[in-house]
Design a protein around this motif. Structure first.
Motif, PDB file in Angstrom:
ATOM      1  N   UNK A   1       0.893  -1.173   0.050  1.00 53.98           N
ATOM      2  CA  UNK A   1      -0.163   0.195   0.064  1.00 53.98           C
ATOM      3  C   UNK A   1       0.955   1.159  -0.056  1.00 53.98           C
ATOM      4  N   UNK A   2       1.921   1.369   0.874  1.00 52.27           N
ATOM      5  CA  UNK A   2       2.488   2.652   1.176  1.00 52.27           C
ATOM      6  C   UNK A   2       3.636   2.776   0.178  1.00 52.27           C
ATOM      7  N   UNK A   3       4.342   1.691  -0.203  1.00 58.05           N
ATOM      8  CA  UNK A   3       5.559   1.938  -1.239  1.00 58.05           C
ATOM      9  C   UNK A   3       5.037   1.453  -2.579  1.00 58.05           C
ATOM     10  N   UNK A   4       3.975   0.825  -2.931  1.00 57.47           N
ATOM     11  CA  UNK A   4       3.435   0.699  -4.191  1.00 57.47           C
ATOM     12  C   UNK A   4       4.036  -0.506  -4.538  1.00 57.47           C
ATOM     13  N   UNK A   5       4.544  -1.524  -3.821  1.00 57.66           N
ATOM     14  CA  UNK A   5       5.526  -2.328  -3.993  1.00 57.66           C
ATOM     15  C   UNK A   5       4.567  -3.890  -4.831  1.00 57.66           C
ATOM     16  N   UNK A   6       4.645  -4.215  -5.763  1.00 54.41           N
ATOM     17  CA  UNK A   6       3.869  -5.214  -6.685  1.00 54.41           C
ATOM     18  C   UNK A   6       4.223  -6.477  -5.735  1.00 54.41           C
ATOM     19  N   UNK A   7       3.649  -6.685  -4.603  1.00 50.63           N
ATOM     20  CA  UNK A   7       4.080  -7.682  -4.041  1.00 50.63           C
ATOM     21  C   UNK A   7       3.023  -9.029  -4.088  1.00 50.63           C
ATOM     22  N   UNK A   8       1.944  -8.562  -4.792  1.00 51.97           N
ATOM     23  CA  UNK A   8       0.960  -9.620  -4.770  1.00 51.97           C
ATOM     24  C   UNK A   8       0.737 -10.175  -6.363  1.00 51.97           C
ATOM     25  N   UNK A   9       1.794  -9.828  -7.016  1.00 53.86           N
ATOM     26  CA  UNK A   9       1.907 -10.525  -8.565  1.00 53.86           C
ATOM     27  C   UNK A   9       1.610 -11.935  -8.403  1.00 53.86           C
ATOM     28  N   UNK A  10       2.288 -12.554  -7.497  1.00 55.80           N
ATOM     29  CA  UNK A  10       2.102 -13.911  -7.587  1.00 55.80           C
ATOM     30  C   UNK A  10       1.920 -14.228  -5.997  1.00 55.80           C
ATOM     31  N   UNK A  11       0.662 -14.229  -5.587  1.00 56.51           N
ATOM     32  CA  UNK A  11       0.430 -14.377  -4.315  1.00 56.51           C
ATOM     33  C   UNK A  11       0.810 -15.687  -3.776  1.00 56.51           C
ATOM     34  N   UNK A  12       0.380 -17.104  -4.327  1.00 61.10           N
ATOM     35  CA  UNK A  12       0.441 -18.239  -3.588  1.00 61.10           C
ATOM     36  C   UNK A  12       2.098 -18.296  -3.338  1.00 61.10           C
ATOM     37  N   UNK A  13       2.976 -18.321  -4.434  1.00 63.33           N
ATOM     38  CA  UNK A  13       4.407 -18.503  -3.721  1.00 63.33           C
ATOM     39  C   UNK A  13       4.660 -17.639  -2.705  1.00 63.33           C
ATOM     40  N   UNK A  14       4.186 -16.247  -2.858  1.00 64.53           N
ATOM     41  CA  UNK A  14       4.888 -15.412  -1.787  1.00 64.53           C
ATOM     42  C   UNK A  14       4.369 -15.973  -0.496  1.00 64.53           C
ATOM     43  N   UNK A  15       3.157 -16.445  -0.247  1.00 67.10           N
ATOM     44  CA  UNK A  15       2.467 -16.827   1.087  1.00 67.10           C
ATOM     45  C   UNK A  15       3.430 -18.008   1.359  1.00 67.10           C
ATOM     46  N   UNK A  16       4.011 -18.772   0.439  1.00 69.32           N
ATOM     47  CA  UNK A  16       4.483 -20.060   0.732  1.00 69.32           C
ATOM     48  C   UNK A  16       5.805 -19.740   1.403  1.00 69.32           C
TER      49      UNK A  16
ATOM     50  N   UNK B   1      12.561 -12.344  -6.947  1.00 65.86           N
ATOM     51  CA  UNK B   1      12.016 -12.945  -7.968  1.00 65.86           C
ATOM     52  C   UNK B   1      10.682 -12.856  -8.329  1.00 65.86           C
ATOM     53  N   UNK B   2       9.785 -12.851  -7.143  1.00 69.23           N
ATOM     54  CA  UNK B   2       8.443 -12.891  -7.318  1.00 69.23           C
ATOM     55  C   UNK B   2       7.788 -11.385  -7.808  1.00 69.23           C
ATOM     56  N   UNK B   3       8.622 -10.337  -7.636  1.00 68.18           N
ATOM     57  CA  UNK B   3       8.152  -9.057  -7.964  1.00 68.18           C
ATOM     58  C   UNK B   3       9.264  -8.498  -9.288  1.00 68.18           C
ATOM     59  N   UNK B   4      10.081  -9.428  -9.699  1.00 70.21           N
ATOM     60  CA  UNK B   4      10.784  -9.000 -10.731  1.00 70.21           C
ATOM     61  C   UNK B   4      10.210  -8.207 -11.899  1.00 70.21           C
ATOM     62  N   UNK B   5      10.972  -7.193 -12.598  1.00 72.81           N
ATOM     63  CA  UNK B   5      10.301  -6.387 -13.369  1.00 72.81           C
ATOM     64  C   UNK B   5       9.203  -6.658 -14.421  1.00 72.81           C
ATOM     65  N   UNK B   6       9.525  -7.445 -15.420  1.00 64.82           N
ATOM     66  CA  UNK B   6       8.585  -7.791 -16.393  1.00 64.82           C
ATOM     67  C   UNK B   6       7.501  -8.772 -15.824  1.00 64.82           C
ATOM     68  N   UNK B   7       7.856  -9.551 -15.061  1.00 64.90           N
ATOM     69  CA  UNK B   7       6.654 -10.537 -14.521  1.00 64.90           C
ATOM     70  C   UNK B   7       7.406 -11.381 -13.477  1.00 64.90           C
ATOM     71  N   UNK B   8       6.668 -12.063 -12.570  1.00 70.61           N
ATOM     72  CA  UNK B   8       7.294 -12.871 -11.527  1.00 70.61           C
ATOM     73  C   UNK B   8       8.134 -13.897 -12.218  1.00 70.61           C
ATOM     74  N   UNK B   9       9.410 -13.899 -11.791  1.00 71.47           N
ATOM     75  CA  UNK B   9      10.371 -15.026 -12.302  1.00 71.47           C
ATOM     76  C   UNK B   9      10.124 -16.525 -11.227  1.00 71.47           C
ATOM     77  N   UNK B  10       9.207 -17.193 -11.887  1.00 68.77           N
ATOM     78  CA  UNK B  10       8.625 -18.390 -10.969  1.00 68.77           C
ATOM     79  C   UNK B  10       9.718 -19.438 -10.863  1.00 68.77           C
ATOM     80  N   UNK B  11      10.857 -19.555 -11.947  1.00 67.28           N
ATOM     81  CA  UNK B  11      11.648 -20.754 -11.745  1.00 67.28           C
ATOM     82  C   UNK B  11      12.511 -20.245 -10.518  1.00 67.28           C
ATOM     83  N   UNK B  12      13.151 -19.076 -10.525  1.00 71.22           N
ATOM     84  CA  UNK B  12      13.883 -18.822  -9.412  1.00 71.22           C
ATOM     85  C   UNK B  12      13.253 -18.743  -8.197  1.00 71.22           C
ATOM     86  N   UNK B  13      11.958 -18.274  -7.961  1.00 69.75           N
ATOM     87  CA  UNK B  13      11.375 -18.141  -6.799  1.00 69.75           C
ATOM     88  C   UNK B  13      11.216 -19.622  -6.470  1.00 69.75           C
TER      89      UNK B  13
END
Lengths: 225, 226
Positions: A119-134, A185-197
């Protein structure tokens, strides 16, 4: 053993649910850290992308350490740790129960900090929610496992507030760094880099498993009254 | 053990004199780094000893926790303190070399990162030993065991994480040849002797401290110091 562990974890959580002392203070503290970050760093998209993973995990580490100390202080105040260790259940269930309860507390902090950062920093943290939660769950679990071992040992030590982070952070560096890499890796610039994550999430899983095995193996020799 | 210490110390001193001479005369110049590379003999030998010391500390701590025999704890303590010393030498000499070879005092190169993280665990160990009071031995042993567990993780982490610039040549000491190889391994041997001297001395003093403490407690129990 697991049944006893669940019972001990539930006991801790029930105390917490009644007073809500640790959850409220920890979550508020975590939120404050995020607010301080948003004042301390300029909110620019590329900068946020680079810095947000570190901010998230540092907030979890700081708030988690405070909560950990407090959770074990509660056992110390009424000298109930001794009762718990004397209880006719395996010591390992005490350890597992404590670790589970702490995991829940730290995850509550993560649940507050992550949306706030977004919210505050406008970080795209929810680009890939499931891996992030894990990743967050595994991070909190590892923190709680290692933390419960040392916080239990530090109960009787006078300078425990300083010693807890001094002991925990060097040990937990791999965990935090892997968490930061996964988030990055999940908030990487073009889209989430899932392999790396997924690689780093696996790393976290293996770290947790080894820490758990080692803790179970040496807990009884470490925590003696 | 008491008799071994002076012998080891003399051998280490002789080795230091001989290798210092050989490093500058016998060993040839490295084609790229030239004179800069001389610090390598000192730096890498210390790094080897740092890893040996960490292994000693972690292993002895584990045995101490399992067996509860304070003898193992003495060795773990000695290993940790000597490792802090050797680690400081590694980091400082590494920094100097980095400035000479890469024009930067510090780079997040994987071996440097690894040494720094190990060194932090050991400094934590020594701090805990000093300030944790009655249960310091167990706490520190736990820290050493978990810290040693982290070594493979730190290794994969710094190996795979592309965060850090991978600077420097991809050096592998096993590929050294000729005089360089001889001088290098002579240096390792020298510092191994020096390392053993220090560890044995520290074990001895730790044991003496412990015995005095135990005697004092016995005396207190017997009512001698009232």
């Amino acid at each position: 053993m697991l049944r006893h562990a669940a019972r001990i974890a539930w006991k801790d959580l029930r105390i917490e649910l009644r007073s809500r002392e640790i959850v409220y203070t920890m979550a508020f503290f975590g939120g404050l850290i995020v607010v301080v970050y948003s004042f301390a760093f300029p909110v620019k998209p590329d900068l946020v992308r680079a810095a947000a993973p570190g901010m998230l995990w540092v907030a979890i580490a700081f708030a988690g350490t405070i909560g950990l100390g407090r959770a074990f202080d509660r056992e110390r105040e009424n000298d109930t740790m001794r009762a718990l260790l004397l209880a006719p259940v395996p010591r390992l269930s005490v350890f597992l129960g404590k670790a589970l309860a702490i995991t829940a507390l730290v995850m509550a902090v993560a649940a507050v900090c992550t949306p706030l950062l977004a919210l505050f920093l406008e970080a795209p943290l929810f680009a890939a929610p499931l891996p992030l939660v894990l990743a967050l769950a595994l991070g909190c679990l590892g923190f709680a496992i290692v933390g419960s071992v040392f916080a239990a040992m530090l109960l009787k030590v006078r300078s425990r507030d300083v010693l807890l982070p001094i002991i925990l952070y060097p040990i937990l560096i791999p965990l935090f760094v892997a968490g930061v890499y996964a988030t990055e890796a999940l908030i990487a610039a073009p889209g989430p880099a899932l392999d790396k994550a997924w690689y780093w999430i696996g790393f976290l899983g293996i770290y947790d498993a080894s820490a758990l095995v080692l803790s179970l193996w040496i807990y009884e020799s470490l925590v003696i009254e | 053990m008491n008799k071994a210490i002076p012998v080891l110390a003399v051998l280490a001193a002789a080795g230091l004199a001989a290798t210092s001479y050989a490093v500058f005369t016998y060993a040839p110049f490295e084609p790229v780094l030239l004179f800069n590379q001389k610090i390598f003999y000192f730096h890498v030998a210390h790094a080897f000893m740092l890893f040996v010391a960490v292994g000693v500390c972690g292993l002895c701590s584990l045995v101490y926790l399992k067996k509860r025999s304070p003898r193992w704890d003495d060795v773990a303590l000695a290993g940790a303190e000597v490792a802090v010393l050797f680690g400081a030498a590694v980091l400082i000499s590494g920094s100097i070399w980095a400035e000479a070879a890469w024009d930067k005092w510090w780079v997040w190169e994987k071996r440097l990162t690894m040494s720094l993280l190990l060194w932090l665990v050991l400094v934590g160990y020594v701090l805990v030993r000093r300030f944790a009071g009655a249960s310091a031995e167990r706490l520190a042993a736990g820290l050493a065991v978990f810290g040693t567990l982290g070594v493979p993780f730190v290794y994969t982490m710094v190996d795979k994480g592309d965060h850090h610039p991978q600077a420097g040549r991809d050096g592998n000491v096993m590929t050294l040849t000729g005089p360089m190889k001889i001088v290098f391994w002579a240096c390792v041997l020298t510092f191994l002797l020096w390392f053993l001297t220090l560890v044995l001395m520290r074990v001895q003093s730790a044991r003496a401290e412990r015995e005095i403490r135990e005697l004092r407690e016995q005396g207190l129990d017997a009512g001698l110091f009232t």
